[in-house]
Design a protein around this motif. Structure first.
Motif, PDB file in Angstrom:
ATOM      1  N   HIS A 160      -0.072  -2.818 -10.653  1.00 29.65           N
ATOM      2  CA  HIS A 160       0.170  -2.573  -9.221  1.00 29.65           C
ATOM      3  C   HIS A 160      -1.194  -2.403  -8.562  1.00 29.65           C
ATOM      4  CE1 HIS A 160       1.435  -0.698  -5.502  1.00 29.65           C
ATOM      5  NE2 HIS A 160       2.715  -0.831  -5.827  1.00 29.65           N
ATOM      6  N   ASP A 161      -1.601  -3.383  -7.760  1.00 27.41           N
ATOM      7  CA  ASP A 161      -2.956  -3.405  -7.200  1.00 27.41           C
ATOM      8  C   ASP A 161      -3.322  -2.111  -6.497  1.00 27.41           C
ATOM      9  OD1 ASP A 161      -3.155  -5.973  -8.111  1.00 27.41           O
ATOM     10  OD2 ASP A 161      -2.798  -6.909  -6.165  1.00 27.41           O
TER      11      ASP A 161
ATOM     12  N   PHE B 267      -3.585   9.319   0.280  1.00 23.82           N
ATOM     13  CA  PHE B 267      -3.591   8.759   1.631  1.00 23.82           C
ATOM     14  C   PHE B 267      -2.876   7.400   1.696  1.00 23.82           C
ATOM     15  CE2 PHE B 267      -7.642  11.228   1.405  1.00 23.82           C
ATOM     16  CZ  PHE B 267      -7.278  12.247   2.279  1.00 23.82           C
ATOM     17  N   ASP B 268      -2.076   7.103   0.685  1.00 21.92           N
ATOM     18  CA  ASP B 268      -1.471   5.773   0.625  1.00 21.92           C
ATOM     19  C   ASP B 268      -0.629   5.455   1.856  1.00 21.92           C
ATOM     20  OD1 ASP B 268       0.412   7.666  -0.042  1.00 21.92           O
ATOM     21  OD2 ASP B 268       1.350   6.485  -1.632  1.00 21.92           O
ATOM     22  N   GLN B 269       0.200   6.391   2.298  1.00 21.86           N
ATOM     23  CA  GLN B 269       1.054   6.126   3.450  1.00 21.86           C
ATOM     24  C   GLN B 269       0.247   6.036   4.747  1.00 21.86           C
ATOM     25  OE1 GLN B 269       4.192   9.039   3.460  1.00 21.86           O
ATOM     26  NE2 GLN B 269       5.125   8.244   1.585  1.00 21.86           N
ATOM     27  N   THR B 270      -0.809   6.819   4.846  1.00 15.20           N
ATOM     28  CA  THR B 270      -1.670   6.748   6.034  1.00 15.20           C
ATOM     29  C   THR B 270      -2.369   5.395   6.105  1.00 15.20           C
ATOM     30  OG1 THR B 270      -2.065   9.135   5.971  1.00 15.20           O
ATOM     31  CG2 THR B 270      -3.635   7.797   7.208  1.00 15.20           C
TER      32      THR B 270
ATOM     33  N   ILE C 258       0.845  -1.202   0.000  1.00  9.30           N
ATOM     34  CA  ILE C 258       0.000   0.000   0.000  1.00  9.30           C
ATOM     35  C   ILE C 258       0.876   1.245   0.000  1.00  9.30           C
ATOM     36  CG2 ILE C 258      -1.792   1.238   1.259  1.00  9.30           C
ATOM     37  CD1 ILE C 258      -2.612  -1.462   2.497  1.00  9.30           C
ATOM     38  N   ASN C 259       1.937   1.217   0.785  1.00 11.97           N
ATOM     39  CA  ASN C 259       2.833   2.361   0.914  1.00 11.97           C
ATOM     40  C   ASN C 259       3.535   2.711  -0.397  1.00 11.97           C
ATOM     41  OD1 ASN C 259       4.045   4.196   3.040  1.00 11.97           O
ATOM     42  ND2 ASN C 259       5.925   3.300   2.228  1.00 11.97           N
TER      43      ASN C 259
ATOM     44  N   ILE D  29      -6.183   0.690  -7.059  1.00  5.74           N
ATOM     45  CA  ILE D  29      -7.271   0.801  -6.072  1.00  5.74           C
ATOM     46  C   ILE D  29      -7.391   2.231  -5.556  1.00  5.74           C
ATOM     47  CG2 ILE D  29      -8.041   0.078  -3.778  1.00  5.74           C
ATOM     48  CD1 ILE D  29      -6.625  -2.644  -4.386  1.00  5.74           C
ATOM     49  N   LEU D  30      -6.269   2.809  -5.161  1.00  3.62           N
ATOM     50  CA  LEU D  30      -6.308   4.127  -4.538  1.00  3.62           C
ATOM     51  C   LEU D  30      -6.552   5.246  -5.551  1.00  3.62           C
ATOM     52  CD1 LEU D  30      -3.471   3.762  -1.872  1.00  3.62           C
ATOM     53  CD2 LEU D  30      -5.939   3.494  -1.585  1.00  3.62           C
TER      54      LEU D  30
END
Length: 253
Positions: free
Chosen positions: A199-200, A213-216, A175-176, A204-205
């Motif tokens: 890259h899933d 908000f990927d890192q959060t 996710i990060n 998605i994001l």
């Protein structure tokens, strides 16, 4: 005798159930209907009884076997120690590190992740991408339900909970990486040189408008994994203590 609540077999001398913990005298007092001229039990006693008696969930989470094998108990204690040390390693591994993705557990999770893409493909492209991560969570969740309801083995259930927590930590680096796209993916490519959607979590994001908000989200996933692993270790340790007491009662009985 058998416990009137959970059916656990034990000696008649016990004042409370070794499995679910109810106090037999209070159980009988609560279940006895006062006859003509008899007064009901004091409200304080009934309230204390209600607070003492565990519910169905407690009986599932802390169910004890009829007998405890010392060899099995020792093996489970060793397993819990290994999982504790392994869990500490995962907890303190930075999200940005590749160590989690090169671990043994990542290899265990990867087939379920890839199978999730196939399983959720009929539900659209977004669910296809999300399905890999969902399947990683579904497998330990299914095992947890089976161990609690089917085999009545809560210690195995605690291992399933540990596995679920490890999956949350396993997903955090992925996710990060949704914006940096530098992580090696299946096949040897990295996200920035792969087609959009490979890259899933980038897909998605971006599709959901949450890419900033990927890192959060990654930190939340890692934090959830920490909580689940800690809960699993505490749960497993509590069960082993109860089993040890039961094993000691068996030896003295």
């Amino acid at each position: 005798m058998q416990c009137p609540q959970c059916g656990y077999e034990q000696t008649d001398e016990n004042g409370e159930c070794l499995s679910c913990g109810i106090v037999f005298a209070k159980w009988r007092q609560r279940k006895t209907v006062p006859g003509p001229g008899q007064s009901a039990a004091p409200a304080e006693d009934l309230k204390e009884t209600e607070e003492t008696e565990p519910g169905i969930l407690s009986a599932l989470l802390f169910h004890m076997p009829a007998e405890v094998n010392p060899i099995s108990w020792g093996a489970r204690s060793l397993l819990l120690a290994i999982l504790t040390l392994w869990g500490v390693k995962f907890i303190f591994t930075p999200i940005s590190s590749d160590a989690t993705l090169s671990s043994f557990w990542h290899l265990v999770n990867l087939p379920f992740h890839e199978a999730g893409h196939l399983f959720f493909r009929p539900f659209g492209r977004l669910m296809t991408s999300l399905g890999g991560s969902l399947m990683q969570m579904l497998m330990p969740a299914i095992c947890l339900v089976v161990f609690l309801l089917k085999t009545r083995d809560p210690f195995a259930g605690s291992f399933s909970l540990w596995w679920m927590g490890q999956n949350f930590i396993d997903l955090a680096p992925y996710i990060n990486d949704a914006r940096s796209l530098s992580m090696p993916l299946l096949g040897g490519n990295v996200g920035r040189s792969s087609p959009y959607g490979f890259h899933d979590w980038e897909f998605i994001l971006k599709e959901t408008g949450l890419i900033r908000f990927d890192q959060t989200i990654a930190r939340l996933s890692h934090g959830a994994g920490i909580c689940l692993i800690a809960a699993a270790v505490v749960w497993g340790g509590f069960l082993l203590v109860k089993q040890y007491r039961l094993m000691r009662n068996q030896s003295t009985g």
